[in-house]
Design a protein around this motif. Structure first.
Motif, PDB file in Angstrom:
ATOM      1  N   GLN A  57      -7.580  -2.688  -3.477  1.00  0.00           N
ATOM      2  CA  GLN A  57      -6.628  -2.974  -4.555  1.00  0.00           C
ATOM      3  C   GLN A  57      -5.554  -3.951  -4.085  1.00  0.00           C
ATOM      4  O   GLN A  57      -5.191  -4.893  -4.808  1.00  0.00           O
ATOM      5  N   GLN A  66       0.821  -1.206   0.000  1.00  0.00           N
ATOM      6  CA  GLN A  66       0.000   0.000   0.000  1.00  0.00           C
ATOM      7  C   GLN A  66       0.856   1.257   0.000  1.00  0.00           C
ATOM      8  O   GLN A  66       0.551   2.227  -0.701  1.00  0.00           O
ATOM      9  N   ARG A  67       1.925   1.232   0.796  1.00  0.00           N
ATOM     10  CA  ARG A  67       2.804   2.410   0.852  1.00  0.00           C
ATOM     11  C   ARG A  67       3.543   2.618  -0.465  1.00  0.00           C
ATOM     12  O   ARG A  67       3.596   3.723  -0.997  1.00  0.00           O
ATOM     13  N   GLU A  86       2.982   1.366  -3.562  1.00  0.00           N
ATOM     14  CA  GLU A  86       2.208   1.496  -4.792  1.00  0.00           C
ATOM     15  C   GLU A  86       1.015   2.445  -4.641  1.00  0.00           C
ATOM     16  O   GLU A  86       0.250   2.622  -5.588  1.00  0.00           O
ATOM     17  N   ASN A  87       0.859   3.019  -3.443  1.00  0.00           N
ATOM     18  CA  ASN A  87      -0.256   3.929  -3.170  1.00  0.00           C
ATOM     19  C   ASN A  87      -1.596   3.247  -3.466  1.00  0.00           C
ATOM     20  O   ASN A  87      -2.452   3.778  -4.180  1.00  0.00           O
ATOM     21  N   LEU A  88      -1.791   2.051  -2.891  1.00  0.00           N
ATOM     22  CA  LEU A  88      -2.973   1.249  -3.159  1.00  0.00           C
ATOM     23  C   LEU A  88      -3.986   1.378  -2.030  1.00  0.00           C
ATOM     24  O   LEU A  88      -3.624   1.563  -0.863  1.00  0.00           O
ATOM     25  N   THR A  89      -5.247   1.252  -2.375  1.00  0.00           N
ATOM     26  CA  THR A  89      -6.277   1.092  -1.371  1.00  0.00           C
ATOM     27  C   THR A  89      -6.227  -0.341  -0.843  1.00  0.00           C
ATOM     28  O   THR A  89      -5.595  -1.219  -1.451  1.00  0.00           O
TER      29      THR A  89
END
Length: 397
Positions: A50, A41-42, A44-47
């Motif tokens: 995702q 998440q950090r 790839e800036n994913l929710t």
């Protein structure tokens, strides 16, 4: 002659270690990706949604190819199937770890890697079945089935620290390297078990074991027994934290220790089946025990905390102990010519049950209805008792 060859020397134990290593490498990837969700998440800036999609990608690939790999092992042998599948899976993971790819491409790479690593599920079981006779096969397959807790443990120790210090992509390289090393060892050291020479004067005709009901019933009973197993594994962490008031760290360590006891349970069940000359009688007994311990867990949730924790401890061992028995019974009922395909079908049905169980039971639980969910999970092993075809079992000697 074949029996003596199988029983003598160290070769069969070397094959077992290599089969266990191949399955462990596969499990380190399949069950290691969830440990990377925070780093994923950090980086790839994913929710969370995702990241969850990426987590299930390897299982999607696995389900698509289990039976195909089993058929390949039946036809071409176990060594080439395991080495090829692990080697190609390593390549896909290396691309995922080294290349800057988009999220859809990363999903596709994980699906492809899962599809390839599925090669070891049937092939490693088939090679163990081929080298061990019925007197030792239960224990041997029980040892092989410890690959899941071993893979989870190795992934838990290695992948989060790598992600913390070198990033999510670098952590993906760990299962890639692991798979490649094992693939090389398999290609170099595995020897396919002896196969009966075909009679060239007569047409080869091996009838399908699926024309009758027993093999389908074993698959069905095994899938039903997955429900209490995943009811425990999927919800035990959140149950201990939110209902019992444990810290996340304490719950994690407690459940990690129970993984080890679960592995011992699989070994004990295999030894038991060897001693009594049956896979399905112990499997049916464990189905009854699973139902009872899930009801005990439900009762503990509704009454005393100590009873709930005791029942959860027992359930973590009992509900996983039957896994190797169904796998071995499938191969023995199918016969060596169909063993790979049978184990592929067995794994597919179990994985389908594993995928469906958490979301369905999650709906039953809602905010806090754990006792109801545990009672519902107890119904499935009760059905498995009835479905298990004990009277139709034949364990070859």
């Amino acid at each position: 002659m074949v029996r003596a060859e199988r029983s003598g020397g160290r070769l069969r134990w070397r094959i077992l270690v290599l089969g266990l290593s191949a399955q462990t490498a596969s499990c380190a990837f399949l069950f290691g990706i969830p440990f990377l969700v925070p780093a994923m998440q950090r980086a790839e800036n994913l929710t969370l949604s995702q990241a969850g999609t990426l987590v299930v990608a390897p299982s999607v690939g696995l389900l698509l190819t289990l039976i195909l790999w089993g058929a390949a092992a039946d036809r071409y042998g176990e060594r080439v199937v395991m080495a090829l599948g692990l080697g190609v899976s390593s390549g896909f993971l290396a691309v995922a770890g080294l290349a800057e790819v988009s999220l859809p491409a990363l999903f596709a790479l994980f699906v492809a890697a899962g599809a390839c690593t599925a090669s070891v599920n049937a092939a490693s079981g088939r090679v163990v079945m081929g080298w061990f006779d019925a007197r030792e096969r239960g224990v041997a397959m029980g040892i092989r089935q410890t690959a899941q807790p071993l893979g989870v443990g190795i992934a838990a120790l290695a992948m989060p620290p790598l992600a913390e210090y070198a990033g999510f992509r670098a952590a993906v390289l760990f299962p890639a390297v692991f798979a490649l090393v094992v693939a090389v060892a398999v290609a170099w050291l595995v020897v396919d078990p002896p196969r009966a020479e075909p009679d060239r004067a007569a047409p080869v005709s091996v009838s399908s074991p699926y024309r009758g009901g027993p093999l389908w019933r074993v698959h069905g009973a095994s899938a039903l027994l997955v429900v209490p197993q995943f009811a425990v594994s999927a919800f035990a962490p959140v149950y201990l934290v939110t209902v019992q008031g444990w810290s996340a760290l304490a719950a994690g360590w407690f459940l990690a220790v129970l993984q080890g006891f679960g592995a011992l349970g699989r070994l004990a069940a295999g030894y038991w089946s060897d001693r009594v000359g049956s896979r399905l009688r112990p499997m049916r007994t464990l189905a009854l025990a699973s139902a009872l311990v899930m009801l005990l867990l439900a009762g503990g949730d509704a009454t005393w905390s100590w009873l709930a924790v005791t029942a959860l401890t027992l359930a973590s061992v009992i509900t996983v102990s039957d896994n190797g028995l169904g796998f071995t019974a499938s191969a023995e009922l199918a016969g060596i010519s169909w063993a790979g395909r049978a184990m592929g079908v067995q794994n597919t049905t179990q994985n389908l049950a594993a995928v469906v169980t958490p979301p369905v039971l999650g709906l039953v639980i809602g905010d806090s209805r754990y006792a109801l969910a545990f009672c519902a999970a107890a119904l499935f092993p009760l059905l498995a008792i009835w479905l298990t075809p004990v009277r139709r079992e034949h364990v070859p000697r």
